[in-house]
Write an enzyme that holds these catalytic residues in place. Structure first.
Site, PDB file in Angstrom:
ATOM      1  N   HIS A  79       3.956  -9.830   4.244  1.00 49.35           N
ATOM      2  CA  HIS A  79       2.586  -9.330   4.452  1.00 49.35           C
ATOM      3  C   HIS A  79       2.059  -8.413   3.351  1.00 49.35           C
ATOM      4  CE1 HIS A  79       3.545 -10.857   8.391  1.00 49.35           C
ATOM      5  NE2 HIS A  79       4.272  -9.824   8.731  1.00 49.35           N
ATOM      6  N   ASP A 233      11.458 -12.451   4.842  1.00 47.86           N
ATOM      7  CA  ASP A 233      12.784 -11.924   5.167  1.00 47.86           C
ATOM      8  C   ASP A 233      13.383 -12.502   6.436  1.00 47.86           C
ATOM      9  OD1 ASP A 233      10.891 -10.591   6.717  1.00 47.86           O
ATOM     10  OD2 ASP A 233      11.470  -8.588   6.058  1.00 47.86           O
TER      11      ASP A 233
END
Length: 481
Positions: A79, A233
């Site tokens: 993000h 991730d």
């Protein structure tokens, strides 16, 4: 040899593996975020590059096998908005995933039905699109110069290859991706005043993104090296733990808490506040619930008691007690799943003159477990299969916490044997697949299981009752905050 790079919020880890998936060596370098104002969280991308070069230098010095490097994969915290001008200069510090300044812009975008319809997700304040709207409003001179918006992993891809390339799993967290079609959406970009030419080229995470730059290859003492698309991730962690298909998943007890389930198809459910994202391998998706303060809740209590998290938890022992009277709502930084509430804050209730530090510690551990149960209930409502889940992350070192979570979820938790798994391994595996063309399912297998933690059957009902009271507490507390 294959190199996995895990670009985390507080540091970078580089893992070198061989073609059998065995860990050869690893190195870490650390940095920190800055918080100029309440709700802000930023990082200088130059620190990521410095950390990468430091980690690589250490690996080269300690492992001559590094010279046989053939593939690299990068996993990164999702993000973040890294803004580049036309000459690839960074225009301002990266606005990170846990930055909530753009909550007003996020609400405005989420109010447009097209965003949930195409992106398959609520527009959360931490996502990338509202960050750019905030920049346009508050830093117009910066916004006018934006030529490319790169996520943190894509920025490292650019450094490694010289190309602006991102993968589907990471890009799904921008609010600009058509998650079902696995492509940028012109409608979503236009609605937030962005253009497709400002986006990186998209590839699957296990596909080649490019070749390592010749100058870097020479400096690192390697030959031709393929750089994979990489992953966000959590998608990388799923690759490291072997969670690619329906019924596979994990619970991650890190700074934030994640309950992730791999999905064979695209099954969006934005109203649940679940994230529905592309996986890092083709034709796969995953769904996850995210709570913002998992081990961070325990770290907070440790900071105000003057003890370490371990010193707080150890006096509780490893025997799971019944639920206590003290209740903790783990909303220290707001919450994502299931509430999508950036304004809610945490609370203790049920305190009395007889309340001890141990009571409060147990309440914190239980509150985090209930937050994960919220995600499990949302996933079950979408039809996701939840069987035995792997338990990963720093908090999984606590045997008591795992017993508590297994009981609250009424699911067995598998703890991997000591060894490599998680985002760094997943990234290295992506590099291996990109370089060799191997079948991801053959490379991304689950690790050996060291122990299975079963729910404590005689306490499941009691924790079910306590969970229902926890759910009822949120609207009551929200009404007075």
């Amino acid at each position: 040899m294959y190199l996995g790079i895990d670009l985390g919020t507080s540091g970078l880890r580089a893992l070198l593996i061989d073609d059998q998936g065995r860990a050869i060596g690893s190195s870490e370098a650390h940095y920190s975020a800055v918080h100029p104002h309440a709700g802000w969280s930023e990082q200088d991308p130059a620190e990521w590059i410095a950390a990468l070069e430091k980690a690589v230098a250490h690996l080269r010095a300690s492992h001559p096998e590094f010279a046989a490097l053939k593939g690299i994969g990068v996993a990164g915290h999702m993000h973040g908005a890294t803004l580049l001008d036309a000459e690839n200069n960074v225009l301002r510090p990266c606005i990170l995933w846990n930055d909530t300044r753009s909550h007003t812009e996020a609400a405005a975008l989420d109010h447009l039905p097209v965003f949930r319809e195409i992106s398959a997700n609520i527009v959360f304040p931490g996502f990338t699109a509202p960050k750019l709207m905030w920049v346009a409003k508050n830093e117009p001179e910066v916004f006018a110069k934006v030529a490319k918006v790169l996520l943190p992993a894509a920025y490292l891809n650019w450094y490694l290859t010289g190309a602006h390339v991102a993968d589907m799993s990471d890009s799904a967290g921008t609010s600009w991706l058509d998650v079902g079609a696995r492509d940028w959406s012109s409608r979503l970009l236009s609605a937030s005043h962005m253009r497709k030419d400002q986006m990186p080229r998209l590839v699957e995470g296990s596909a080649p993104a490019g070749q390592l730059r010749a100058d870097l290859a020479q400096a690192w003492g390697v030959g031709d090296v393929t750089v994979a698309g990489g992953a966000g991730d959590n998608a990388a962690a799923a690759c490291g733990i072997g969670a690619l298909t329906e019924g596979q998943g994990f619970v991650s007890l890190g700074t934030s808490g994640v309950l992730l389930a791999a999905r064979n198809g695209f099954a969006p459910a934005p109203a649940t506040a679940l994230h529905t994202f592309c996986h890092a391998v083709p034709d796969r998706w995953y769904q996850m619930g995210v709570m913002l303060s998992a081990t961070d809740s325990l770290n907070w209590l440790a900071s105000i008691t003057g003890k370490s998290p371990r010193e707080l938890v150890e006096p509780l022992g490893e025997t799971l007690p019944p639920p206590g009277r003290v209740r903790f709502l783990p909303y220290l930084s707001g919450e994502r799943t299931p509430h999508n509430d950036a304004a809610i804050r945490g609370s203790f209730t049920g305190l009395g003159t007889d309340t001890t530090v141990n009571d409060m510690v147990l309440a914190v551990l239980t509150g985090v477990a209930f937050g994960l149960r919220d995600s499990a209930e949302a996933l079950r409502a979408t039809g996701a299969e939840l069987g035995q889940l792997f338990a990963i992350g720093g908090g999984s070192a606590s045997a008591l916490w795992l017993k508590l979570i297994a009981t609250v979820l009424d699911l067995p938790l598998a703890k991997p044997e000591a060894g490599e798994f998680g985002a760094a391994l997943g990234a290295a595996r992506l590099g291996q697949v990109a370089a060799t063309g191997a079948d991801p399912a053959r490379i991304m297998t689950p690790p050996p299981i060291g122990a299975v933690i079963a729910p404590q059957a005689d306490l499941v009902a009691a924790y079910d009752d306590a969970y229902r009271a926890f759910r009822a507490a949120y609207p009551a507390i929200r009404a007075i905050q």
